[in-house]
Design a protein around this motif. Structure first.
Motif, PDB file in Angstrom:
ATOM      1  N   GLY A 147      76.382 -30.862  49.694  1.00 13.83           N
ATOM      2  CA  GLY A 147      77.208 -31.039  48.573  1.00 13.83           C
ATOM      3  C   GLY A 147      76.131 -31.195  47.361  1.00 13.83           C
ATOM      4  O   GLY A 147      76.355 -31.840  46.387  1.00 13.83           O
ATOM      5  N   THR A 207      86.179 -31.211  47.262  1.00 11.65           N
ATOM      6  CA  THR A 207      85.763 -32.326  48.192  1.00 11.65           C
ATOM      7  C   THR A 207      84.977 -31.616  49.504  1.00 11.65           C
ATOM      8  O   THR A 207      85.273 -30.601  49.932  1.00 11.65           O
ATOM      9  N   ILE A 208      83.952 -32.535  49.985  1.00  8.63           N
ATOM     10  CA  ILE A 208      83.327 -32.201  51.135  1.00  8.63           C
ATOM     11  C   ILE A 208      83.655 -33.433  52.150  1.00  8.63           C
ATOM     12  O   ILE A 208      83.390 -34.600  51.558  1.00  8.63           O
ATOM     13  N   THR A 209      84.209 -33.150  53.340  1.00 15.01           N
ATOM     14  CA  THR A 209      84.366 -34.387  54.074  1.00 15.01           C
ATOM     15  C   THR A 209      83.603 -34.205  55.564  1.00 15.01           C
ATOM     16  O   THR A 209      83.633 -33.013  56.013  1.00 15.01           O
ATOM     17  N   GLY A 262      74.828 -35.541  48.809  1.00 14.48           N
ATOM     18  CA  GLY A 262      75.275 -35.571  47.466  1.00 14.48           C
ATOM     19  C   GLY A 262      74.481 -35.490  46.294  1.00 14.48           C
ATOM     20  O   GLY A 262      74.541 -35.910  45.292  1.00 14.48           O
ATOM     21  N   ILE A 321      82.432 -36.359  47.917  1.00 17.88           N
ATOM     22  CA  ILE A 321      81.857 -36.166  49.072  1.00 17.88           C
ATOM     23  C   ILE A 321      82.080 -37.558  49.950  1.00 17.88           C
ATOM     24  O   ILE A 321      81.877 -38.492  49.634  1.00 17.88           O
ATOM     25  N   LEU A 357      80.496 -40.482  45.878  1.00 21.27           N
ATOM     26  CA  LEU A 357      79.984 -40.184  47.113  1.00 21.27           C
ATOM     27  C   LEU A 357      80.498 -41.399  47.884  1.00 21.27           C
ATOM     28  O   LEU A 357      80.160 -42.533  47.571  1.00 21.27           O
TER      29      LEU A 357
END
Lengths: 239, 323
Positions: free
Chosen positions: A89, A96-98, A108, A116, A135
């Motif tokens: 990210g 969003t990043i999971t 991040g 994130i 984050l």
């Protein structure tokens, strides 16, 4: 150009068959054509996947990814079923990043916006130069996390390594576990009711309870904003 | 940027995989280091008094002249020429006290284009400028049988690109190192080690690591103590893999500036620069332990499994090179 009348809402790409450039181009084309969800099979730890996707789309990686995953994204929703390499990210703008695994160093890095979430541990320099994104790390982070952070929020549910928040300018850091040491110009700030509300809002969707840990808040002491000769030793020892 | 890899098997029945596995592990790391590559492989089938000496030549040396000169100095049990290398097995049964360092230095003085690649009972180093596939083909490494090994793909940042300047580096029998990073106090360390008698053969900053470790082991320190001391004395960015006749070790600088991932299964221990390299192992088990070493973490694995050790540095300095 006429769009196809029956747009497929969901599709699958097997990464094995394509170059990274071709995969990223397909993701951009699918987002533009209104596809809602793409599953990527066999990412095999490859670097630079889903970088620069500028339109909303849900991207699910069925396995570990390499460096810079989801970097420069704007409005994407990325889920990684596995761990990720350096700088997940990086420069995220929105979305969003999971990560359902661990993140390596620099998670991040420089992210301007969006969220994130690392559901495992993150390595060293998590949230380095964070510029406005949120984050969240469910586990621990390594040394020099939030180094030169400028804006945004870093929430660490576990422990933080040495030199947390070194040379940070602004933004806020929350740590649920122990802190090996704070970096130069970072200081503790008492938790307020509003802070606990913020933690509840951020953590509850991930199934995490803020009340279960004695969260501490760290902000910038603003003592190194301007150079003063008497602070020379502190400047000298920074990082 | 460079790529590094190391592998150590826990059971002898896996040993026949060494050459193939190590080449597969460094192949995807070519993107990190496209100019040259090399491997250090350890096979322990030798007779105790037999020592393997591998010589490399970039010029047009007449190998029979080299062999003739060597045979006057030491008993040669076997020798073989493979393209640009002369592989010898020396029999030291009747010359147990032979000064091998002096022998190698004399050899390099008499034949200036010849470079000794490796020396040891178990160690063999093969390296070249070019691809991993070409290296494996040239020296038929896919069938190499052994207990452990380390490999490297190089993108030169500090010194010339030629065979001698490729990794792995060695400084004594059965010692090999590969390094990703830069050594910032190289000249100072080199000067100090030369004062202690080290003979440097290249201008690659990584070579200093091999001499440094040799110096400390020679003074009786175990490998892990030497690596703790290395963290105090060597400045710069580094992830280093070290191999000896029966050990494989990993050390990472205080900023953890260069990557490393460790895979530990029931069959093997593998270290690589990037996770994706693991996927080249035919029996890669995604449920096995995969982790990243922390900054200043020293790991040492032994060929005999009960001797595995892992600890963080922090013990006080032992005998040292004065910085």
């Amino acid at each position: 150009m006429m769009l196809e009348q029956t747009t497929r809402l969901q599709t699958t790409i097997d990464c094995t068959a394509f170059t990274t450039r071709a995969i990223n181009q397909q993701l951009k084309d699918l987002a533009s054509s209104g596809v809602k969800q793409v599953d990527l099979l066999n990412p095999a730890g490859r670097h630079n996947l889903a970088v620069g996707v500028q339109k909303p789309i849900q991207i699910r990686f069925q396995g570990p990814v390499g460096y810079y995953c989801g970097g420069l994204g704007n409005g994407v929703q990325i889920e990684i079923e596995g761990s990720c390499g350096w700088s997940v990210g990086e420069n995220l703008v929105a979305g969003t990043i999971t990560i359902r695994g661990n993140a390596s160093a620099n998670a991040g890095a420089s992210a301007h916006g969006g969220r994130i979430c690392v559901l495992g541990n993150a390595g060293s320099r998590a949230g380095i130069s964070l510029k406005g994104a949120t984050l969240i790390v469910a586990g621990n982070v390594g040394h020099s996390s939030a180094f030169m952070m400028q804006q945004g929020r870093l929430i660490i549910c576990g422990d933080a390594g040495a030199n947390l928040g070194d040379s940070l300018y602004d933004g806020e850091i929350f740590v649920g576990g122990s802190i090996a040491s704070l970096g130069a110009d970072a200081r503790y700030e008492p938790m307020t009711d509003r802070d606990w509300q913020v933690l509840a809002t951020e953590l509850q969707p991930l199934g995490l309870s803020p009340q279960s840990s004695p969260f501490k808040k760290i902000v910038c002491a603003q003592e190194l904003y301007h150079f003063k000769a008497r602070d020379f030793t502190r400047w000298k020892d920074v990082y | 940027m460079c790529g590094i890899a190391g592998i150590l098997y826990r059971h002898p029945e896996q040993y026949q995989r060494l050459g193939k596995d190590l080449l597969s592990l460094i192949q995807p790391l070519e993107t990190r280091g496209p100019d040259s590559c090399g491997v250090a492989l350890y096979s322990s089938q030798g007779v105790p008094s037999h020592l393997k000496l591998l010589l490399h030549d970039d010029g047009n040396v007449q190998w029979h002249e080299v062999r003739r000169w060597l045979s006057q100095e030491v008993s040669i049990a076997r020798s073989q020429v493979t393209t640009d290398m002369l592989q010898l097995i020396l029999n030291l049964k009747d010359q147990p006290g032979l000064d091998l360092n002096r022998l190698c230095q004399q050899l390099e003085t008499l034949f200036p284009t010849v470079h000794w690649a490796s020396l040891g009972q178990a160690l063999e180093i093969y390296k070249h400028v070019g691809s991993v596939a070409a290296l494996g083909g040239k020296y038929e490494l896919a069938h190499f049988v052994g207990s452990h090994g380390i490999g490297h793909t190089r993108m030169a940042t500090e010194s010339v690109v030629n065979t001698d300047h490729c990794h792995p580096f060695t400084a004594s029998p059965d010692l090999a190192i590969v390094h990703n990073g830069q050594i910032s106090n190289y000249y100072k360390l080199r000067y100090q080690l030369e004062q202690m008698g080290a003979v440097f053969r290249t201008h690659n900053d990584s070579e200093v690591i091999a001499h440094y470790i040799h110096y400390h082991r020679q003074s009786g320190q175990p490998l892990e103590a030497a690596l703790d001391q290395l963290l105090q004395d060597i400045d710069g960015t580094y992830t280093i893999l070290v191999a000896t006749a029966d050990q494989l070790a990993l050390v990472r600088d205080q900023y953890a500036a260069k990557p490393a991932v460790i895979y530990e299964s029931k069959e093997m221990v593998v270290i690589v620069s990037e996770y994706r390299a693991f996927l080249t192992l035919p029996d890669f088990d995604p449920t096995a332990t995969v982790r990243e070493p922390d900054a200043v973490e020293v790991n040492v694995w032994s060929v005999s499994p009960e001797m595995n050790q892992q600890h963080s540095a922090g013990s006080p300095p032992l005998t040292s090179l004065h910085r």
